[in-house]
Design an enzyme around this catalytic site. Structure first.
Site, PDB file in Angstrom:
ATOM      1  N   LYS A  19      36.484  40.502  40.960  1.00  0.00           N
ATOM      2  CA  LYS A  19      35.469  39.569  40.140  1.00  0.00           C
ATOM      3  C   LYS A  19      35.095  38.251  41.140  1.00  0.00           C
ATOM      4  O   LYS A  19      34.040  37.950  41.201  1.00  0.00           O
ATOM      5  CB  LYS A  19      36.139  38.970  39.101  1.00  0.00           C
ATOM      6  N   ARG A  94      38.613  35.182  28.588  1.00  0.00           N
ATOM      7  CA  ARG A  94      39.569  36.178  28.674  1.00  0.00           C
ATOM      8  C   ARG A  94      40.234  36.860  27.329  1.00  0.00           C
ATOM      9  O   ARG A  94      41.306  37.545  27.457  1.00  0.00           O
ATOM     10  CB  ARG A  94      40.659  35.687  29.636  1.00  0.00           C
ATOM     11  N   ARG A 133      46.032  40.754  49.259  1.00  0.00           N
ATOM     12  CA  ARG A 133      44.998  39.630  49.309  1.00  0.00           C
ATOM     13  C   ARG A 133      45.616  38.188  50.057  1.00  0.00           C
ATOM     14  O   ARG A 133      46.908  37.940  49.693  1.00  0.00           O
ATOM     15  CB  ARG A 133      44.810  39.173  47.731  1.00  0.00           C
ATOM     16  N   ARG A 166      49.012  34.550  47.103  1.00  0.00           N
ATOM     17  CA  ARG A 166      49.152  33.840  45.795  1.00  0.00           C
ATOM     18  C   ARG A 166      50.404  34.314  45.172  1.00  0.00           C
ATOM     19  O   ARG A 166      51.159  35.230  45.557  1.00  0.00           O
ATOM     20  CB  ARG A 166      48.262  34.214  44.950  1.00  0.00           C
ATOM     21  N   ARG A 177      50.232  40.957  34.634  1.00  0.00           N
ATOM     22  CA  ARG A 177      48.802  40.463  34.550  1.00  0.00           C
ATOM     23  C   ARG A 177      48.185  41.655  34.071  1.00  0.00           C
ATOM     24  O   ARG A 177      46.971  41.382  33.192  1.00  0.00           O
ATOM     25  CB  ARG A 177      48.266  39.963  35.795  1.00  0.00           C
TER      26      ARG A 177
HETATM   27  P1  AP5 Z   1      39.381  39.542  43.828  1.00  0.00           P
HETATM   28  O1  AP5 Z   1      37.955  39.429  44.308  1.00  0.00           O
HETATM   29  O2  AP5 Z   1      40.182  38.089  44.242  1.00  0.00           O
HETATM   30  O3  AP5 Z   1      39.824  40.034  42.627  1.00  0.00           O
HETATM   31  P2  AP5 Z   1      39.865  39.389  41.282  1.00  0.00           P
HETATM   32  O4  AP5 Z   1      39.420  40.314  40.025  1.00  0.00           O
HETATM   33  O5  AP5 Z   1      39.046  38.068  41.419  1.00  0.00           O
HETATM   34  O6  AP5 Z   1      41.103  39.134  40.960  1.00  0.00           O
HETATM   35  P3  AP5 Z   1      42.295  38.192  40.425  1.00  0.00           P
HETATM   36  O7  AP5 Z   1      43.749  38.296  40.881  1.00  0.00           O
HETATM   37  O8  AP5 Z   1      41.723  36.866  41.156  1.00  0.00           O
HETATM   38  O9  AP5 Z   1      42.010  37.915  39.073  1.00  0.00           O
HETATM   39  P4  AP5 Z   1      43.165  37.390  37.896  1.00  0.00           P
HETATM   40  O10 AP5 Z   1      41.699  37.670  36.920  1.00  0.00           O
HETATM   41  O11 AP5 Z   1      44.261  38.109  37.799  1.00  0.00           O
HETATM   42  O12 AP5 Z   1      43.388  35.805  38.582  1.00  0.00           O
HETATM   43  P5  AP5 Z   1      42.861  34.529  38.072  1.00  0.00           P
HETATM   44  O13 AP5 Z   1      42.660  33.728  39.333  1.00  0.00           O
HETATM   45  O14 AP5 Z   1      41.674  34.654  37.367  1.00  0.00           O
HETATM   46  O15 AP5 Z   1      39.819  40.894  44.920  1.00  0.00           O
HETATM   47  C1  AP5 Z   1      41.250  41.145  45.148  1.00  0.00           C
HETATM   48  C2  AP5 Z   1      41.613  41.689  46.344  1.00  0.00           C
HETATM   49  O16 AP5 Z   1      40.962  43.054  46.720  1.00  0.00           O
HETATM   50  C3  AP5 Z   1      41.198  40.762  47.524  1.00  0.00           C
HETATM   51  O17 AP5 Z   1      42.147  40.863  48.682  1.00  0.00           O
HETATM   52  C4  AP5 Z   1      39.796  41.600  47.978  1.00  0.00           C
HETATM   53  O18 AP5 Z   1      39.582  40.985  49.325  1.00  0.00           O
HETATM   54  C5  AP5 Z   1      40.069  42.950  47.676  1.00  0.00           C
HETATM   55  N1  AP5 Z   1      38.773  43.664  47.352  1.00  0.00           N
HETATM   56  C6  AP5 Z   1      38.042  43.136  46.393  1.00  0.00           C
HETATM   57  N2  AP5 Z   1      36.929  44.017  46.136  1.00  0.00           N
HETATM   58  C7  AP5 Z   1      37.188  45.055  46.632  1.00  0.00           C
HETATM   59  C8  AP5 Z   1      36.767  46.368  46.931  1.00  0.00           C
HETATM   60  N3  AP5 Z   1      35.528  46.764  46.260  1.00  0.00           N
HETATM   61  N4  AP5 Z   1      37.734  47.317  47.912  1.00  0.00           N
HETATM   62  C9  AP5 Z   1      38.369  46.821  48.389  1.00  0.00           C
HETATM   63  N5  AP5 Z   1      39.133  45.750  48.199  1.00  0.00           N
HETATM   64  C10 AP5 Z   1      38.482  44.671  47.536  1.00  0.00           C
HETATM   65  O19 AP5 Z   1      43.834  34.089  36.991  1.00  0.00           O
HETATM   66  C11 AP5 Z   1      45.220  33.925  37.546  1.00  0.00           C
HETATM   67  C12 AP5 Z   1      46.031  33.197  36.363  1.00  0.00           C
HETATM   68  O20 AP5 Z   1      45.250  31.986  35.730  1.00  0.00           O
HETATM   69  C13 AP5 Z   1      46.077  34.252  35.111  1.00  0.00           C
HETATM   70  O21 AP5 Z   1      47.069  35.075  35.365  1.00  0.00           O
HETATM   71  C14 AP5 Z   1      46.183  33.348  33.955  1.00  0.00           C
HETATM   72  O22 AP5 Z   1      47.539  32.835  33.981  1.00  0.00           O
HETATM   73  C15 AP5 Z   1      45.377  32.045  34.418  1.00  0.00           C
HETATM   74  N6  AP5 Z   1      44.016  32.346  33.792  1.00  0.00           N
HETATM   75  C16 AP5 Z   1      42.798  32.247  34.592  1.00  0.00           C
HETATM   76  N7  AP5 Z   1      41.839  32.172  33.657  1.00  0.00           N
HETATM   77  C17 AP5 Z   1      42.343  32.195  32.771  1.00  0.00           C
HETATM   78  C18 AP5 Z   1      41.875  32.157  31.231  1.00  0.00           C
HETATM   79  N8  AP5 Z   1      40.354  32.218  30.843  1.00  0.00           N
HETATM   80  N9  AP5 Z   1      42.457  32.104  29.843  1.00  0.00           N
HETATM   81  C19 AP5 Z   1      44.142  31.785  30.266  1.00  0.00           C
HETATM   82  N10 AP5 Z   1      44.621  31.906  31.387  1.00  0.00           N
HETATM   83  C20 AP5 Z   1      43.719  31.876  32.326  1.00  0.00           C
END
Ligand code: AP5
Length: 241
Positions: A19, A94, A133, A166, A177
């Protein structure tokens, strides 16, 4: 999809679906800001704000931060001047409760969600992506230690700041997660399906090919047919029309 007066595009998908990686491209293509709820929460944590102090325990366990905190934080972010033309939202909403709150907040300012794009990736790919990552503490750019050649001193190729892993990218928390995503976030897809704005892109291929699929689904230029999977001789770049 064309950036209108207040256009909001969402990227929805499990942790590690890409994402954040793809939201940057969409933001650039539309000329609007990329806003990630996870980045906002991590900024609050760094500053030890009340939101950050509450969020810490939930995030470290891989659970969702309570709706009321996250909704307030994101709605406030949308009111800032750099979001005046709309945003690409990554990681929000979410829960169905968050999706409803977003609908209300956008309607109040004459906006709406114009596209909700589901990034579809099989679960086994997610752990591999997240364990490799690295994230820049300065500009929040995301990299992968296996898929990309990174500087030996672990500095960001974009801004020179430090790259870190992270805390919630350890396998046990990643598993939690993914389970939380399936229980609480997958139902959000139906919220947008019934409103006719849900689209899907296969996000299991290379970053480049996924980018082409994402942009095509959003009506933005590139077509996957013009791209190839990366090989040693061909890095898999797309040709713009
Ligand atoms: P990346 O682009 O970072 O993936 P992502 O989908 O953004 O993954 P996240 O782990 O950031 O998502 P998340 O939803 O768990 O975390 P968030 O920070 O939102 O890519 C991942 C890796 O893969 C990278 O190394 C990249 O280079 C690689 N990659 C990407 N595309 C690729 C491809 N096509 N091929 C190969 N490699 C690839 O949330 C963290 C925490 O915050 C949550 O657990 C929760 O506690 C809290 N939180 C956040 N938002 C909310 C909400 N709305 N409500 C409640 N709690 C929330």
């Amino acid at each position: 999809m064309v950036a209108g007066r207040f256009s909001v595009a969402l990227l929805i998908g499990p942790p590690g679906a890409g994402k954040g990686t793809q939201a940057r491209y969409v933001g650039e293509a539309l000329g609007i800001r990329h806003v990630a709820s996870g980045d906002l929460l991590r900024e609050h944590r760094q500053r030890d704000t009340p939101i950050g102090l509450t969020a810490r325990a939930y995030m470290d366990q891989g659970d969702l931060v309570p709706d009321e905190l996250v909704v307030q934080m994101v709605i406030e972010r949308l009111a800032r001047p750099d979001a005046a033309r709309g945003v690409v939202l990554d990681g929000f909403p979410r829960t169905v409760c968050q999706a409803r709150a977003l609908d209300v907040a956008l309607a109040e300012r004459g906006g709406r969600v114009t596209a909700a794009l589901f990034l579809d990736v099989p679960t086994d790919v997610l752990v591999e992506r997240l364990s490799g990552r690295r994230v820049c503490i300065g500009c929040h750019s995301t990299f992968h230690v296996v898929l990309q050649q990174l500087p030996f001193d672990s500095t960001c190729p974009h801004c020179g700041d430090r790259l870190v892993q992270r805390a919630d990218d350890v396998p046990s928390v990643v598993t939690r997660r993914v389970a939380v995503y399936q229980q609480q976030t997958a139902p959000v897809l139906d919220h947008y399906r019934v409103r006719g704005v849900l689209r899907r892109a296969d996000a299991s291929s290379s970053v480049e090919l996924t980018r082409a699929r994402v942009l095509e689904q959003l009506g933005l230029r590139e077509s996957p047919e013009l791209c190839s999977e990366p090989t040693e001789r061909n890095p898999g770049h797309c040709v713009s029309r």
